[in-house]
Design a protein around this motif. Structure first.
Motif, PDB file in Angstrom:
ATOM      1  N   ALA A 198      -5.735 -10.635  -6.840  1.00 13.13           N
ATOM      2  CA  ALA A 198      -5.736  -9.177  -6.870  1.00 13.13           C
ATOM      3  C   ALA A 198      -4.327  -8.611  -6.906  1.00 13.13           C
ATOM      4  CB  ALA A 198      -6.497  -8.639  -5.661  1.00 13.13           C
ATOM      5  N   VAL A 199      -3.399  -9.217  -6.162  1.00 11.99           N
ATOM      6  CA  VAL A 199      -2.016  -8.725  -6.156  1.00 11.99           C
ATOM      7  C   VAL A 199      -1.376  -8.958  -7.515  1.00 11.99           C
ATOM      8  CG1 VAL A 199       0.259  -8.975  -5.115  1.00 11.99           C
ATOM      9  CG2 VAL A 199      -1.769  -9.023  -3.673  1.00 11.99           C
ATOM     10  N   HIS A 200      -1.642 -10.106  -8.128  1.00  9.37           N
ATOM     11  CA  HIS A 200      -1.132 -10.346  -9.486  1.00  9.37           C
ATOM     12  C   HIS A 200      -1.605  -9.246 -10.431  1.00  9.37           C
ATOM     13  CE1 HIS A 200      -0.442 -14.976  -8.995  1.00  9.37           C
ATOM     14  NE2 HIS A 200       0.482 -14.249  -8.405  1.00  9.37           N
ATOM     15  N   ALA A 201      -2.876  -8.892 -10.329  1.00  8.47           N
ATOM     16  CA  ALA A 201      -3.426  -7.869 -11.221  1.00  8.47           C
ATOM     17  C   ALA A 201      -2.782  -6.513 -10.950  1.00  8.47           C
ATOM     18  CB  ALA A 201      -4.940  -7.791 -11.051  1.00  8.47           C
ATOM     19  N   LEU A 202      -2.625  -6.159  -9.689  1.00  7.71           N
ATOM     20  CA  LEU A 202      -1.980  -4.890  -9.347  1.00  7.71           C
ATOM     21  C   LEU A 202      -0.548  -4.871  -9.856  1.00  7.71           C
ATOM     22  CD1 LEU A 202      -1.782  -2.176  -7.848  1.00  7.71           C
ATOM     23  CD2 LEU A 202      -1.231  -3.468  -5.769  1.00  7.71           C
ATOM     24  N   ASP A 203       0.163  -5.937  -9.626  1.00  9.27           N
ATOM     25  CA  ASP A 203       1.552  -6.041 -10.075  1.00  9.27           C
ATOM     26  C   ASP A 203       1.639  -5.845 -11.582  1.00  9.27           C
ATOM     27  OD1 ASP A 203       4.303  -6.493  -9.795  1.00  9.27           O
ATOM     28  OD2 ASP A 203       4.081  -8.658 -10.086  1.00  9.27           O
ATOM     29  N   ARG A 204       0.758  -6.491 -12.286  1.00  7.42           N
ATOM     30  CA  ARG A 204       0.789  -6.430 -13.746  1.00  7.42           C
ATOM     31  C   ARG A 204       0.519  -5.012 -14.259  1.00  7.42           C
ATOM     32  NH1 ARG A 204       0.617 -10.995 -16.445  1.00  7.42           N
ATOM     33  NH2 ARG A 204      -0.500 -12.069 -14.773  1.00  7.42           N
ATOM     34  N   VAL A 205      -0.449  -4.332 -13.655  1.00  5.81           N
ATOM     35  CA  VAL A 205      -0.779  -2.975 -14.086  1.00  5.81           C
ATOM     36  C   VAL A 205       0.387  -2.025 -13.805  1.00  5.81           C
ATOM     37  CG1 VAL A 205      -2.325  -1.021 -13.717  1.00  5.81           C
ATOM     38  CG2 VAL A 205      -3.257  -3.332 -13.859  1.00  5.81           C
ATOM     39  N   LEU A 206       1.010  -2.180 -12.650  1.00  3.12           N
ATOM     40  CA  LEU A 206       2.149  -1.327 -12.319  1.00  3.12           C
ATOM     41  C   LEU A 206       3.325  -1.589 -13.248  1.00  3.12           C
ATOM     42  CD1 LEU A 206       2.053  -1.503  -8.408  1.00  3.12           C
ATOM     43  CD2 LEU A 206       1.509   0.485  -9.830  1.00  3.12           C
ATOM     44  N   LEU A 207       3.590  -2.853 -13.540  1.00  2.93           N
ATOM     45  CA  LEU A 207       4.704  -3.182 -14.428  1.00  2.93           C
ATOM     46  C   LEU A 207       4.493  -2.581 -15.815  1.00  2.93           C
ATOM     47  CD1 LEU A 207       5.290  -6.922 -13.448  1.00  2.93           C
ATOM     48  CD2 LEU A 207       6.894  -5.027 -13.086  1.00  2.93           C
ATOM     49  N   TRP A 208       3.309  -2.739 -16.354  1.00  3.57           N
ATOM     50  CA  TRP A 208       3.042  -2.204 -17.696  1.00  3.57           C
ATOM     51  C   TRP A 208       2.951  -0.683 -17.700  1.00  3.57           C
ATOM     52  CZ3 TRP A 208       3.429  -4.421 -22.330  1.00  3.57           C
ATOM     53  CH2 TRP A 208       3.484  -5.817 -22.390  1.00  3.57           C
ATOM     54  N   GLY A 209       2.807  -0.082 -16.519  1.00  3.67           N
ATOM     55  CA  GLY A 209       2.851   1.379 -16.441  1.00  3.67           C
ATOM     56  C   GLY A 209       4.265   1.931 -16.523  1.00  3.67           C
ATOM     57  N   ASN A 210       5.286   1.069 -16.295  1.00  5.12           N
ATOM     58  CA  ASN A 210       6.693   1.470 -16.407  1.00  5.12           C
ATOM     59  C   ASN A 210       6.994   2.730 -15.593  1.00  5.12           C
ATOM     60  OD1 ASN A 210       7.887  -0.512 -18.393  1.00  5.12           O
ATOM     61  ND2 ASN A 210       6.175   0.272 -19.617  1.00  5.12           N
ATOM     62  N   TYR A 211       6.557   2.712 -14.351  1.00  5.23           N
ATOM     63  CA  TYR A 211       6.784   3.876 -13.495  1.00  5.23           C
ATOM     64  C   TYR A 211       8.190   3.889 -12.904  1.00  5.23           C
ATOM     65  CZ  TYR A 211       1.716   4.274 -13.754  1.00  5.23           C
ATOM     66  OH  TYR A 211       0.428   4.390 -14.209  1.00  5.23           O
ATOM     67  N   VAL A 212       8.820   2.735 -12.836  1.00  5.95           N
ATOM     68  CA  VAL A 212      10.170   2.648 -12.291  1.00  5.95           C
ATOM     69  C   VAL A 212      11.045   1.821 -13.232  1.00  5.95           C
ATOM     70  CG1 VAL A 212       9.264   2.745  -9.935  1.00  5.95           C
ATOM     71  CG2 VAL A 212       9.860   0.536 -10.923  1.00  5.95           C
ATOM     72  N   VAL A 213      12.338   2.037 -13.141  1.00  2.00           N
ATOM     73  CA  VAL A 213      13.317   1.205 -13.838  1.00  2.00           C
ATOM     74  C   VAL A 213      13.736   0.124 -12.845  1.00  2.00           C
ATOM     75  CG1 VAL A 213      15.547   1.124 -14.993  1.00  2.00           C
ATOM     76  CG2 VAL A 213      14.113   3.182 -15.175  1.00  2.00           C
ATOM     77  N   PRO A 214      13.235  -1.103 -12.985  1.00  2.00           N
ATOM     78  CA  PRO A 214      13.521  -2.141 -11.987  1.00  2.00           C
ATOM     79  C   PRO A 214      15.011  -2.458 -11.909  1.00  2.00           C
ATOM     80  CG  PRO A 214      11.640  -2.767 -13.355  1.00  2.00           C
ATOM     81  CD  PRO A 214      12.294  -1.585 -14.020  1.00  2.00           C
TER      82      PRO A 214
END
Length: 609
Positions: free
Chosen positions: A556-572
């Motif tokens: 579940a955390v992998h999935a959440l991480d992936r969705v957030l990353l592809w949302g590009n909400y932050v500049v890492p």
């Protein structure tokens, strides 16, 4: 994780719970749970007859003073409400002055051990939790800590406290006083599986004290607690001194043995990190965690006291999930609403040049919201993760299913031409074009925004980023403000972009709702700074909080991480996988153990005679 013990390393922690009670640690209502601890997943590390944590020395001497620096300011000691400058106070007052029903072990992902509660019972469906209170537990004025205080704490914080506490209180069906030393929590069906553990970590307030003192107002009155320290001298905005409670009731508990060894702990507040460093070099305080690798390696710590041995330097490994540090784009602002624009701004940050030129090449790219851990998503979704994400395929970028999320790389020259070209193409797709060297929309309105900062040490990085944005025709201004103004603006989401770190743990849970959940996006005071409103993110957070095994949690955390990353909400941005520590004098610590979350400051002691 909802909250974490403060160890100023968490920030750094902090600190935030997650998971649920495994079958081996559960019990039918009315029967005691197995062993002394409650683990989020799996079994507790320590057996029922454990005497102390491995990172604690039960024979550590008591005495001496530990002084630390805090960057920021404060105007209240009330850390439980929205109001006043409380960010740093939350790392000091609750964990040292107050006690909780249970406490964490820092050398395992997430397990709680007895503190005020010496026994806990948990129903198999996790909807009923009974805490039996230690009859030795008392407040600093000698009055007993009772079930009435526990109930009052939740009723008060649940209706007047911070958003995360209020949201959990809303999930409760009731709190019952079984007797003076026993309290029962009842939860509504469908709660997050971590909720019983979160309840056990909440600071316990004195009902009598808060009857005479307003809970919902900022105040510099030292609150009455039951923890290992009382609040001593307070100089508003400048320093807080804690005094160790002699003959403290909890001193010999297995989870407390060998901890909290300094007679005094003083926290001195500085306006910026550079001033704090110079104060350390002058001996103004004696223990420092350096968060800047470039400062650690560029000669700042090559001063006479280091050379002659009066100051000791340590580089220690840490294995905690470091979370995400990045420039957060406030999607409540129309210019950040389009994900193509957000991806373009990610492409514009030249990490390789920044790391080589400004950071001494010491950092790793923060390529996950759970970086430095096995919880970080890699490659493409497969198996159980793909099954979790597939129902939302129409709401997600097609690339999420076929490509690994990657961050741009450059040759480190500072030109970043290929990435800037790709960014320009995305901006054009989103309707932004260059006119007279400025990026404008179809109506001619310019693309411009402000980067709001509180910490001066990040100004160089922000300036480097602004330089890259200028090449795209974007005039990004940088504003450095003092801590009170920053707290007010960020708390009300009155900003375009900020630099923020989201702390997480190896057992993430409902705090993710406060970070990214739709329900927190418009609630003042949450950490959903980008204003994420995504039903897919909400569904992934639900999967995280309802996971019933370590394997399910990781999926579940992998999935959440992936969705957030592809949302590009932050500049890492970047992170360190080690801790830099410097200290004056003869301090001791257990050297045979490297706790998962890094050194545990509460386990250190003074060898001074």
């Amino acid at each position: 994780m909802r909250a974490a013990r403060p160890l100023l390393r968490l920030a750094v922690a902090a600190l935030l719970l997650a998971g649920f009670l495994p079958a081996t640690a559960r019990a039918q209502a009315g029967a005691p749970a197995q062993g002394p601890g409650l683990a989020a997943h799996g079994d507790p590390k320590y057996p029922a007859d454990f005497t102390h944590f491995a990172y604690a020395n039960p024979d550590a001497p008591k005495g001496g003073e530990l002084r630390q620096a805090v960057v920021g300011s404060f105007d209240t000691l009330n850390a439980f409400i929205i109001g006043g400058q409380t960010d740093q106070v939350r790392l000091i007052v609750p964990p040292y002055n107050f006690a909780s029903l249970m406490t964490r072990g820092w050398d395992e992902p997430f397990t709680l051990y007895p503190y005020v509660a010496d026994r806990v019972e948990v129903s198999d469906d996790r909807l009923t939790v009974i805490f039996h209170l230690n009859p030795k537990a008392v407040f600093h004025d000698g009055t007993p800590l009772t079930a009435d205080d526990v109930i009052f704490s939740w009723q008060t914080q649940g209706t007047k406290g911070r958003p995360n506490t209020r949201s959990l209180y809303e999930e409760m069906a009731g709190i019952d006083r079984v007797d003076d030393r026993t309290v029962r929590f009842r939860f509504k069906p469908g709660i997050a599986r971590e909720d019983p553990l979160v309840v056990a970590l909440q600071p316990i307030l004195s009902k009598a004290w808060y009857t005479a003192h307003a809970f919902d107002q900022p105040s510099l009155d030292p609150p009455l607690g039951a923890g290992p320290y009382t609040i001593g001298a307070v100089d508003a905005g400048r320093s807080i001194t804690l005094n160790r409670v002699k003959d403290w009731w909890g001193e010999n508990l297995p989870a407390m043995k060998g901890l909290y060894n300094f007679d005094r702990m003083r926290f001195d507040f500085y306006l910026d990190a550079d001033t704090a460093l110079e104060a350390f070099k002058a001996g103004a305080y004696n223990w420092r965690r350096e968060l800047s690798a470039e400062k650690w390696t560029d000669g700042n710590y090559d001063f006479p006291a280091v050379q002659d041995g009066r100051v000791t330097l340590l580089t220690l490994p840490q294995y905690r999930s470091v979370g995400m540090m990045g420039f957060a784009m406030n999607t409540r602002r129309p210019i950040f609403a389009d994900p193509r624009v957000r991806r373009a701004l990610v492409l514009a940050f030249d990490f390789d040049w920044v790391n080589k030129t400004l950071l001494g090449g010491q950092y790793k790219r923060d390529d996950s919201f759970f970086a430095n851990s096995a919880l970080a998503a890699t490659d493409t979704p497969k198996g159980a993760e793909l099954k979790l994400l597939d129902p939302f395929r129409a709401q997600l970028p097609p690339q999420l299913f076929s490509e690994a999320y990657t961050l741009p790389v450059s040759d480190g020259s500072g030109r970043n031409r290929e990435n800037l070209r790709a960014a320009q193409a995305l901006l054009a797709e989103a309707g932004w074009t260059i006119k007279d060297n400025a990026l404008v929309d179809a109506g001619g309105a310019p693309f411009r925004f402000e980067i709001l900062l509180q910490n001066k040490s990040y100004q160089r990085v922000a300036l480097a980023y602004a330089d890259q944005l200028r090449r795209l025709g974007i005039p990004a201004s940088i504003r450095l403000v003092e801590s009170a103004q920053y707290a007010n603006r960020v708390g009300s989401y009155d900003f375009d972009m900020i630099l923020n770190t989201w702390i997480t743990t190896l057992s993430p849970g409902v705090e993710q709702s406060g970070y990214w959940g739709s329900g927190s996006a418009d609630v003042p005071g949450t950490r959903n700074y980008p204003g994420v409103k995504s039903p897919v993110v909400d569904a992934m957070i639900k999967a995280v909080t309802s996971a019933d095994s370590q394997e399910d949690l990781q999926t579940a955390v992998h999935a959440l991480d992936r969705v957030l990353l592809w949302g590009n909400y932050v500049v890492p941005l970047y992170y360190l996988d080690r801790d830099y520590i410097a200290y004056w004098g003869d301090l001791g610590r257990v050297t045979t153990v490297n706790p998962t979350y890094g050194t545990v400051l509460e386990s250190w002691w003074s060898n001074a005679k």
